[in-house]
Design a protein around this motif. Sequence first.
Motif, PDB file in Angstrom:
ATOM      1  N   THR A   1      15.986  -0.674 -22.847  1.00 50.85           N
ATOM      2  CA  THR A   1      17.043  -1.086 -23.762  1.00 50.85           C
ATOM      3  C   THR A   1      16.761  -2.517 -24.205  1.00 50.85           C
ATOM      4  OG1 THR A   1      19.428  -1.298 -24.045  1.00 50.85           O
ATOM      5  CG2 THR A   1      18.527  -1.941 -21.917  1.00 50.85           C
ATOM      6  N   GLU A   2      17.569  -3.029 -25.088  1.00 55.80           N
ATOM      7  CA  GLU A   2      17.432  -4.397 -25.574  1.00 55.80           C
ATOM      8  C   GLU A   2      18.679  -5.193 -25.213  1.00 55.80           C
ATOM      9  OE1 GLU A   2      16.420  -4.764 -29.646  1.00 55.80           O
ATOM     10  OE2 GLU A   2      14.897  -3.182 -29.606  1.00 55.80           O
ATOM     11  N   ALA A   3      18.507  -6.499 -25.180  1.00 59.61           N
ATOM     12  CA  ALA A   3      19.653  -7.380 -24.942  1.00 59.61           C
ATOM     13  C   ALA A   3      20.512  -7.435 -26.201  1.00 59.61           C
ATOM     14  CB  ALA A   3      19.180  -8.780 -24.557  1.00 59.61           C
ATOM     15  N   GLU A   4      21.835  -7.322 -26.029  1.00 58.95           N
ATOM     16  CA  GLU A   4      22.753  -7.363 -27.171  1.00 58.95           C
ATOM     17  C   GLU A   4      22.936  -8.777 -27.703  1.00 58.95           C
ATOM     18  OE1 GLU A   4      24.041  -4.675 -28.516  1.00 58.95           O
ATOM     19  OE2 GLU A   4      23.241  -3.259 -27.038  1.00 58.95           O
ATOM     20  N   SER A   5      22.771  -9.761 -26.858  1.00 59.47           N
ATOM     21  CA  SER A   5      23.020 -11.149 -27.248  1.00 59.47           C
ATOM     22  C   SER A   5      21.740 -11.805 -27.739  1.00 59.47           C
ATOM     23  CB  SER A   5      23.582 -11.927 -26.053  1.00 59.47           C
ATOM     24  OG  SER A   5      22.654 -11.892 -24.976  1.00 59.47           O
TER      25      SER A   5
ATOM     26  N   CYS B   1      20.270 -12.419  -9.172  1.00 56.80           N
ATOM     27  CA  CYS B   1      18.928 -11.953  -9.536  1.00 56.80           C
ATOM     28  C   CYS B   1      18.065 -13.158  -9.864  1.00 56.80           C
ATOM     29  CB  CYS B   1      19.002 -11.004 -10.742  1.00 56.80           C
ATOM     30  SG  CYS B   1      17.438 -10.176 -11.116  1.00 56.80           S
ATOM     31  N   GLN B   2      16.807 -13.106  -9.417  1.00 59.08           N
ATOM     32  CA  GLN B   2      15.903 -14.229  -9.649  1.00 59.08           C
ATOM     33  C   GLN B   2      15.577 -14.389 -11.128  1.00 59.08           C
ATOM     34  OE1 GLN B   2      14.702 -16.463  -7.488  1.00 59.08           O
ATOM     35  NE2 GLN B   2      15.842 -15.584  -5.779  1.00 59.08           N
ATOM     36  N   ARG B   3      15.248 -13.271 -11.770  1.00 60.63           N
ATOM     37  CA  ARG B   3      14.859 -13.347 -13.185  1.00 60.63           C
ATOM     38  C   ARG B   3      15.409 -12.129 -13.917  1.00 60.63           C
ATOM     39  NH1 ARG B   3       8.723 -13.416 -13.872  1.00 60.63           N
ATOM     40  NH2 ARG B   3       9.329 -13.745 -16.046  1.00 60.63           N
ATOM     41  N   VAL B   4      16.016 -12.377 -15.066  1.00 58.34           N
ATOM     42  CA  VAL B   4      16.441 -11.328 -15.984  1.00 58.34           C
ATOM     43  C   VAL B   4      15.876 -11.695 -17.349  1.00 58.34           C
ATOM     44  CG1 VAL B   4      18.380 -10.066 -16.977  1.00 58.34           C
ATOM     45  CG2 VAL B   4      18.560 -11.002 -14.660  1.00 58.34           C
ATOM     46  N   TYR B   5      15.079 -10.808 -17.919  1.00 56.21           N
ATOM     47  CA  TYR B   5      14.433 -11.173 -19.178  1.00 56.21           C
ATOM     48  C   TYR B   5      14.147  -9.924 -20.003  1.00 56.21           C
ATOM     49  CZ  TYR B   5      10.208  -9.888 -16.559  1.00 56.21           C
ATOM     50  OH  TYR B   5       9.275  -9.225 -15.793  1.00 56.21           O
ATOM     51  N   LEU B   6      14.057 -10.132 -21.304  1.00 54.83           N
ATOM     52  CA  LEU B   6      13.704  -9.081 -22.245  1.00 54.83           C
ATOM     53  C   LEU B   6      12.204  -9.128 -22.478  1.00 54.83           C
ATOM     54  CD1 LEU B   6      14.535  -6.888 -24.367  1.00 54.83           C
ATOM     55  CD2 LEU B   6      14.762  -8.765 -26.011  1.00 54.83           C
ATOM     56  N   SER B   7      11.563  -7.972 -22.361  1.00 56.93           N
ATOM     57  CA  SER B   7      10.123  -7.890 -22.534  1.00 56.93           C
ATOM     58  C   SER B   7       9.786  -6.684 -23.390  1.00 56.93           C
ATOM     59  CB  SER B   7       9.414  -7.810 -21.173  1.00 56.93           C
ATOM     60  OG  SER B   7       8.009  -7.751 -21.338  1.00 56.93           O
ATOM     61  N   GLU B   8       8.516  -6.539 -23.688  1.00 56.30           N
ATOM     62  CA  GLU B   8       8.044  -5.408 -24.480  1.00 56.30           C
ATOM     63  C   GLU B   8       6.802  -4.842 -23.823  1.00 56.30           C
ATOM     64  OE1 GLU B   8       6.760  -4.242 -29.071  1.00 56.30           O
ATOM     65  OE2 GLU B   8       7.412  -6.277 -28.556  1.00 56.30           O
ATOM     66  N   ILE B   9       6.849  -3.561 -23.479  1.00 61.28           N
ATOM     67  CA  ILE B   9       5.723  -2.859 -22.859  1.00 61.28           C
ATOM     68  C   ILE B   9       5.257  -1.808 -23.844  1.00 61.28           C
ATOM     69  CG2 ILE B   9       4.951  -1.480 -20.902  1.00 61.28           C
ATOM     70  CD1 ILE B   9       7.127  -2.762 -19.250  1.00 61.28           C
ATOM     71  N   GLY B  10       4.036  -1.967 -24.331  1.00 60.49           N
ATOM     72  CA  GLY B  10       3.594  -1.101 -25.412  1.00 60.49           C
ATOM     73  C   GLY B  10       4.392  -1.426 -26.660  1.00 60.49           C
ATOM     74  N   SER B  11       5.123  -0.472 -27.156  1.00 57.04           N
ATOM     75  CA  SER B  11       6.028  -0.700 -28.285  1.00 57.04           C
ATOM     76  C   SER B  11       7.474  -0.471 -27.881  1.00 57.04           C
ATOM     77  CB  SER B  11       5.660   0.242 -29.445  1.00 57.04           C
ATOM     78  OG  SER B  11       5.739   1.599 -29.036  1.00 57.04           O
ATOM     79  N   THR B  12       7.754  -0.472 -26.574  1.00 59.27           N
ATOM     80  CA  THR B  12       9.088  -0.205 -26.051  1.00 59.27           C
ATOM     81  C   THR B  12       9.702  -1.486 -25.517  1.00 59.27           C
ATOM     82  OG1 THR B  12       8.407   2.033 -25.433  1.00 59.27           O
ATOM     83  CG2 THR B  12      10.432   1.195 -24.456  1.00 59.27           C
ATOM     84  N   ALA B  13      10.887  -1.809 -25.988  1.00 53.71           N
ATOM     85  CA  ALA B  13      11.612  -2.983 -25.490  1.00 53.71           C
ATOM     86  C   ALA B  13      12.299  -2.628 -24.175  1.00 53.71           C
ATOM     87  CB  ALA B  13      12.630  -3.451 -26.515  1.00 53.71           C
ATOM     88  N   VAL B  14      12.160  -3.479 -23.166  1.00 58.04           N
ATOM     89  CA  VAL B  14      12.736  -3.253 -21.849  1.00 58.04           C
ATOM     90  C   VAL B  14      13.420  -4.531 -21.375  1.00 58.04           C
ATOM     91  CG1 VAL B  14      11.070  -1.474 -21.190  1.00 58.04           C
ATOM     92  CG2 VAL B  14      10.591  -3.868 -20.655  1.00 58.04           C
ATOM     93  N   VAL B  15      14.456  -4.343 -20.569  1.00 61.64           N
ATOM     94  CA  VAL B  15      15.133  -5.454 -19.892  1.00 61.64           C
ATOM     95  C   VAL B  15      14.815  -5.331 -18.411  1.00 61.64           C
ATOM     96  CG1 VAL B  15      17.336  -6.524 -19.336  1.00 61.64           C
ATOM     97  CG2 VAL B  15      16.951  -5.576 -21.611  1.00 61.64           C
ATOM     98  N   VAL B  16      14.294  -6.400 -17.833  1.00 62.70           N
ATOM     99  CA  VAL B  16      13.811  -6.397 -16.457  1.00 62.70           C
ATOM    100  C   VAL B  16      14.732  -7.253 -15.605  1.00 62.70           C
ATOM    101  CG1 VAL B  16      11.858  -6.855 -14.935  1.00 62.70           C
ATOM    102  CG2 VAL B  16      11.452  -6.137 -17.294  1.00 62.70           C
ATOM    103  N   PHE B  17      15.226  -6.662 -14.513  1.00 59.72           N
ATOM    104  CA  PHE B  17      15.961  -7.398 -13.475  1.00 59.72           C
ATOM    105  C   PHE B  17      15.020  -7.483 -12.278  1.00 59.72           C
ATOM    106  CE2 PHE B  17      19.178  -5.758 -16.214  1.00 59.72           C
ATOM    107  CZ  PHE B  17      20.231  -6.642 -16.158  1.00 59.72           C
TER     108      PHE B  17
END
Length: 496
Positions: free
Chosen positions: A171-175, A293-309
């Motif tokens: 998913t993507e971050a809404e903010s 959580c230590q890190r929460v960030y929006l990333s992209e793997i391939g062409s898919t947007a992901v949110v990592v906790f």
Amino acid sequence: MGWQNSSCALCTAHAGTILRELELENPVARMLGAASQAQEEETGDGANAVVLLAGALLDNAEKLLRAGLPVAAVRDGYDAACKEALRLLPGLACHTLADLRDPDGVAWALRAAMGSKLFGYQDFLAGLVARCCVAALSPEGAFEPDNVRLCKVPGGGITDSCLLEGMVFCTEAESRVHQAHKARIAVYCCPFALARGEAKDTVLFQGAAEMRAYGDAEEELLGQRVRAIAEEGAGVVVVGGRVDPLALQYADQLGLMVVRLGSRRELQRLCRAVGAVPLASLVPPPPGAMGHCQRVYLSEIGSTAVVVFRQDSGVCPVATILLRGATDELLCSLEEAVTDGLNTYKALVSDRRLLPGAGAVEMALAMRLATLGTYLPGLEQYGILEFAQALKTLPAALAENAGLPVNETMAALEALHQLGTATAGVRPGEGGAPTMDAAREGVLDSLLVKERVLRLAAHTATTLLGISHILVAKKSGGPKVRGENPNWDLEPDALE
């Protein structure tokens, strides 16, 4: 194996998936499918073995019944053979997993279960699943497959799959805020907006001033709620419903990262991973309700947007395996293989004993039961002998699937077992001898899985043998609907 139905097309070689997706109407077939599904849910492995063994037992029972043997004698023989096989099974164990927290030892025990789903990648997948299981194992030694999340991201290859201590969501971050470090997380099961009543209501305004005051009051209340959440120290807000644009504007002004998850189960997993308590309404989180959580960030793997906790340090109760594959079918096969590996590890937590695989156990039990049936008096001996013959269908199926000559392979395997080599099994690869030492090659099966396969297959066969009449309820018929084709009442094969 692939097939297509009216709703979707499936392509899989997983026995549990095939039986789950088939529409079975025959009561016997439905009972076999239910037995396979029960084996799949309990242990994650052996679903195909249950169907093969139960089907072979029923075929052999038909021969005995046609020869004039009573049904009670066949059932008694099958029950006696099952009890003897379960008694002999612990004596065939060749290895015991010493440490459940040793990734190398766990990977060695999982190779066979995962190699049967994706042959050629068993070493890589077994190592990946082993590290994940060890990371998700609780300090008390309990393991739940639900604490491991599988995230499928199209693209790349199987070897690009990796393990993350935390959770990954497609998913993507809404903010506008896309990352947060050492953040406190507030989780809400409700929409990121003010609660609205179920019933419809009507508001009457006497003028434009009252209308402006009403809108301003609602906006002010929403702003107070969002500011109260930020004042409690929250840096990330995770919601399970819609995100109101006005609330998102206030969150951007306060520097809050907003993430929306549409699954309640994913919210529960995230709460376990970060130590948060889900809240039912948009109120300031009480003390102890927010997670970390230590890190929460929006990333992209391939062409898919992901949110990592991501939890970089400490013990995380939930881990995520990021699965990569070129096609959706490959990702589904990869998910099935990893799921079976997780369930096999759960079985090893209950019983660490391992048996030689590749059909070695079935052949060893068949040889011992054949000897017992030869010297046992009474009509039950015929049931025991046919039970032994049914066990041989499993290594025969392995030899056939491996492309080996079945008769020659079974003869060589039986000769080795007669000489006392109880760990001799079918070699799945090409070239060389058709048999191998399964214990030496590391082809191992869980004793708990084999025990439940024998119990479930024997119980299914004996239950079906005790049924005297079967009433089949079929769908109601009727005339076919006339279409535009003038030959609508003829079969398609009869048309020119």
